[in-house]
Design an enzyme around this catalytic site. Structure first.
Site, PDB file in Angstrom:
ATOM      1  NE  ARG A   1      45.174  -3.981 161.651  1.00 23.30           N
ATOM      2  CZ  ARG A   1      44.400  -3.403 162.725  1.00 23.30           C
ATOM      3  NH1 ARG A   1      43.810  -3.319 162.624  1.00 23.30           N
ATOM      4  NH2 ARG A   1      45.328  -4.269 163.394  1.00 23.30           N
ATOM      5  CB  SER A   2      45.636   0.954 164.142  1.00 18.40           C
ATOM      6  OG  SER A   2      45.985  -0.632 164.672  1.00 18.40           O
TER       7      SER A   2
ATOM      8  CG  PHE B   1      34.569   3.100 168.468  1.00 17.06           C
ATOM      9  CD1 PHE B   1      33.677   2.523 167.836  1.00 17.06           C
ATOM     10  CD2 PHE B   1      34.833   2.135 169.871  1.00 17.06           C
ATOM     11  CE1 PHE B   1      32.233   2.179 168.555  1.00 17.06           C
ATOM     12  CE2 PHE B   1      34.134   1.539 170.590  1.00 17.06           C
ATOM     13  CZ  PHE B   1      32.673   1.186 169.194  1.00 17.06           C
TER      14      PHE B   1
ATOM     15  CD  GLU C   1      39.413  -3.631 168.317  1.00 15.97           C
ATOM     16  OE1 GLU C   1      38.194  -3.321 168.948  1.00 15.97           O
ATOM     17  OE2 GLU C   1      39.956  -1.826 167.513  1.00 15.97           O
TER      18      GLU C   1
END
Length: 388
Positions: free
Chosen positions: A94-95, A133, A367
């Site tokens: 998912r990451s 990112f 996050e």
């Protein structure tokens, strides 16, 4: 007659046909392609990232909630459900999708020039190009405003110097969205990873998120043209808005890990004989299973509610913090409790419980740590900022 946790909460009745179709499609990919190999990838600490990115791209999962530029334009809720199904296999998978779509692609889609979008987004949506990112630094995680990476003008060019840390996809990325201090505040830059002075050494010896590529980014005199800057991003609010996109996916994703743990445990306790009866037949076992089902179902109702708010354009950052804080915290608790019901079997790689629990330890703090989200919620409740 037995019921699954989702059936007890009638979750299916809350989904649209498109929601169900997307969730079913991703679950089939997980079962057919990912689940057979995930334990080996976790054990070896490596994944075939480029191959997986292209498979995810063919399915339309990369940047799926974005519109235009070959992105699928799916609903936020459908994107969340896709994250849930992927994380039911492993948080690292998912990451990969989350960082690609909600961080790197979203930053370019929301803040980039038309040239940036046309150059990168179609290939990223197809999985032909991988993005990362670069915000977090070795000394600045929860306080990104203190970043030391700096971009200075040399004529019309930008020169970037600094270090970023804990960057998913970094060492396999084709493009990095890097945030840096300038004389005009924090700005974002689109950095092709082939640019001289850019390097991304992989971080080894992880005990969590082993089926995920995590790297350092080193920028040593990286020279970029003037148009490498994201023109619409100025100040810390831009990267924080990208983080909010990724956090939304986690609200759903963490529940996938919890669901996988709980279903594994339901199956195990039904067949495991102890003192002549199935383990599931004992009151203490059923109390644990009932409590975990309750928390999983409540988390799903919260996630779906937040998904509908996001689709309506009314979701606020502090509401995402509610979802991230609750759902990751409860999912980690479920993974740990499930391990107790499997006893010694629960610590082996034969079952996914310890792998999910180890992964969720990272999800709990990336996050935005739980403490940060508590302070975000506290600020919304009181009007007082307790960050400093």
């Amino acid at each position: 007659m037995t019921s699954s946790p989702a059936q007890l909460f009638a979750i299916d009745s809350l989904l649209t046909d498109d929601d169900r179709d997307i969730a079913t499609t991703v679950r089939k990919l997980v079962d057919d392609r990912l689940r057979p190999d995930i334990a080996e990838w976790y054990e070896s600490g490596s994944i075939p990232a480029r191959e997986l990115a292209q498979e995810f791209g063919r399915l339309g999962l990369l940047g799926m909630h974005l519109t235009g530029y070959d992105c699928a334009g799916a609903s936020a809720t459908a994107y969340g459900l896709a994250c849930l199904e992927l994380e039911a296999c492993d948080s690292g998978l998912r990451s990969l999708v989350s960082v690609q779509g909600s961080l790197a692609m979203f930053a370019i889609w929301r803040y980039g020039s038309e040239g940036h979008k046309e150059q990168w987004l179609p290939d990223m949506a197809a999985g032909q190009a991988i993005g990362c990112f670069g915000l977090t630094e070795p000394d600045f995680g929860s306080d990104p405003a203190g970043m030391r990476t700096r971009a200075t003008l040399d004529g019309t060019d930008w020169i970037l110097n600094g270090t970023k840390m804990w960057i998913t996809n970094g060492s396999v990325a084709d493009v990095a969205v890097v945030w840096a201090q300038t004389d005009d505040g924090i700005r974002g830059f689109v950095v092709p990873t082939t640019t001289p002075g850019f390097s991304a050494p992989a971080i080894k010896n992880k005990l969590s998120l082993r089926a995920s590529i995590t790297s350092e980014l080193v920028l040593d005199g990286v020279r970029l043209p003037a148009d490498a800057m994201l023109p619409e991003a100025k100040g810390l609010s831009a990267p924080l808005s990208c983080l909010n996109e990724a956090r939304f996916g986690i609200v759903f994703g963490a529940l996938g890990a919890a669901r996988d743990c709980l279903q594994t445990t339901l199956d195990y306790t039904a067949s495991r004989q102890i003192f002549g009866r199935p383990l599931a037949a004992y009151q203490l076992s059923q109390a644990k299973l009932a409590n975990m089902t309750l928390e999983l179902g409540k988390g799903m109702l919260l996630a779906l509610h937040l998904g509908r708010l996001k689709d309506a354009g009314t979701l606020r950052p502090e509401q995402v913090s509610l979802g991230k804080l609750n759902n990751v915290r409860e999912s980690l608790s479920i993974a740990r409790e499930c391990r107790t019901l499997l006893g010694a079997a629960g610590i082996t790689g034969e079952y996914p419980l310890m792998r999910h629990a180890n992964n969720l330890e990272s999800v709990l703090t990336y996050e935005g740590t739980s403490e940060v989200h508590q302070l975000v919620i506290g600020r919304a409740l009181t009007g007082e900022s307790a960050f400093r």
